[in-house]
Design an enzyme around this catalytic site. Structure first.
Site, mmCIF file in Angstrom:
data_model
loop_
_atom_site.group_PDB
_atom_site.id
_atom_site.type_symbol
_atom_site.label_atom_id
_atom_site.label_comp_id
_atom_site.label_asym_id
_atom_site.label_seq_id
_atom_site.Cartn_x
_atom_site.Cartn_y
_atom_site.Cartn_z
ATOM 1 N N SER A 21 2.650 4.683 2.506
ATOM 2 C CA SER A 21 2.214 4.279 1.166
ATOM 3 C C SER A 21 2.629 5.313 0.135
ATOM 4 C CB SER A 21 0.683 4.143 1.162
ATOM 5 O OG SER A 21 0.184 4.084 -0.158
ATOM 6 N N TYR A 38 -7.584 6.980 2.334
ATOM 7 C CA TYR A 38 -6.513 6.029 2.656
ATOM 8 C C TYR A 38 -5.169 6.756 2.688
ATOM 9 C CZ TYR A 38 -3.018 2.378 1.921
ATOM 10 O OH TYR A 38 -1.905 1.587 2.028
#
Length: 337
Positions: free
Chosen positions: A129, A154
């Site tokens: 990501s 995350y």
């Protein structure tokens, strides 16, 4: 050639689109998803319905964290390629439910790595990501920059995935490629993402929460561009970088068969402009609830995609107006508004 591939997260936004593209290209695709209730299960099931007509697609409802199931699946199916897109997504949700990120993104990923170790594959591609860039401020974000200051759990789990993959590439010679996606949007998109949230709220005459007063910039990347990037990389497993040096370590490659790429539009758009385009597509003004930046959020993302261009001759190019119109058209048709 009947190429066998496992796509995890196949009921998800990116996983669904990739499975469809692979089926269209004649691959033998096994999709796996736990269909959790992080967002509307109906949307996930409706995506899977789109894949049902393909006789070269089969679906398994299962969880990556189920070690025994994953190992037995790999032993039985002898996959050529793996694309791991299953993960607990979302920066903000990681503030509320941290343990789900460890279960899905860490425990689930080690099960994939162990399965590849015991049942060798030609290439493991996995989702990272843009959030791994965290506190970095030098832009555009380059895969050659160090990324050691994540701003959310995350992001930390995605950085951990890159480190875990490198370890297995080194120890067991598994070719691994990590893909740092930049704010993906488009038809069949996730309901927790900006395009979906804003479109829904404007149609329903509800106010939208606009963080950092709309001054954030995001490298919004249209789904078809993300899929094309993944598709081109699947059959290009990384080779060891013979020039790699421990004196000056390049984070994007290795002496092992390991590589990291950005897949982003290389053209950041301010949130206020993003909202304005949706307003034009809907011919309706948004009611804005202007708010300060949230913990875990970054002010700007901007992808350097030179490595992607150099290695597979592709860079995302769908402009934001074209992409958002396609999303809004899909939304109106799907929800019959």
């Amino acid at each position: 050639m009947n190429k066998k591939i496992l796509v995890t997260g196949s009921a998800g936004f990116i996983g669904f689109h990739l499975s469809k593209k692979l089926c269209d290209d004649g691959w033998s695709v096994t999709g796996l998803d736990n269909i959790n209730d992080y967002y509307d299960i109906k949307l996930k099931n409706d995506r899977l319905e789109q894949l049902k007509p393909y006789n070269n697609f089969s679906f398994l409802k299962a969880d990556l964290a189920d070690k025994d199931f994953i190992l037995s699946l790999f032993e039985k199916e002898k996959f050529d390629y793996i694309v791991n897109l299953a993960a607990q997504a979302g920066v903000r949700y990681s503030l509320k439910n941290p343990y789900s990120y460890i279960t899905s993104n860490i425990s689930g990923f080690i099960n994939i790595l162990e399965a590849c170790r015991h049942n060798p594959v030609k290439h493991l591609v996995y989702a990272s990501s843009s959030s791994v860039y965290g506190a970095n401020t030098k832009i555009p974000f380059s895969v050659h920059h160090n990324v050691d200051h994540p701003l959310s759990l995350y992001a930390a789990t995605k950085k951990a995935n890159e480190l875990m993959a490198h370890t297995y590439s080194n120890l067991y010679n598994i070719p691994t490629t990590g893909l740092r996606f930049f704010t993906v949007y488009g038809p069949w998109g996730r309901p927790d993402m900006a395009a979906f949230l804003f479109t829904k709220a404007i149609i329903e005459d509800k106010p939208i929460d606009v963080f950092n007063f709309g001054n954030m910039k995001r490298d919004f990347t249209y789904i078809d561009d993300i899929i094309e990037g993944i598709f081109r990389l699947i059959t290009k497993p990384p080779q060891p970088n013979k020039e790699w040096s421990g004196d000056n370590p390049d984070p994007s490659s290795s002496f092992a068969p390991y590589k990291i790429y950005n897949i982003g539009n290389n053209n950041p758009v301010e949130l206020n402009e993003f909202i304005s385009i949706i307003e034009k597509c809907l011919n309706k003004k948004a009611k804005k609830n202007l708010l300060p930046i949230q913990p875990g959020d970054v002010t700007s993302t901007y992808a350097d995609v030179d490595d992607l261009m150099n290695d597979v001759g592709f860079k995302p190019s769908t402009d934001i107006k074209t992409g958002l119109k396609k999303f809004v058209d899909w939304y109106k048709e799907y929800y019959k508004v």
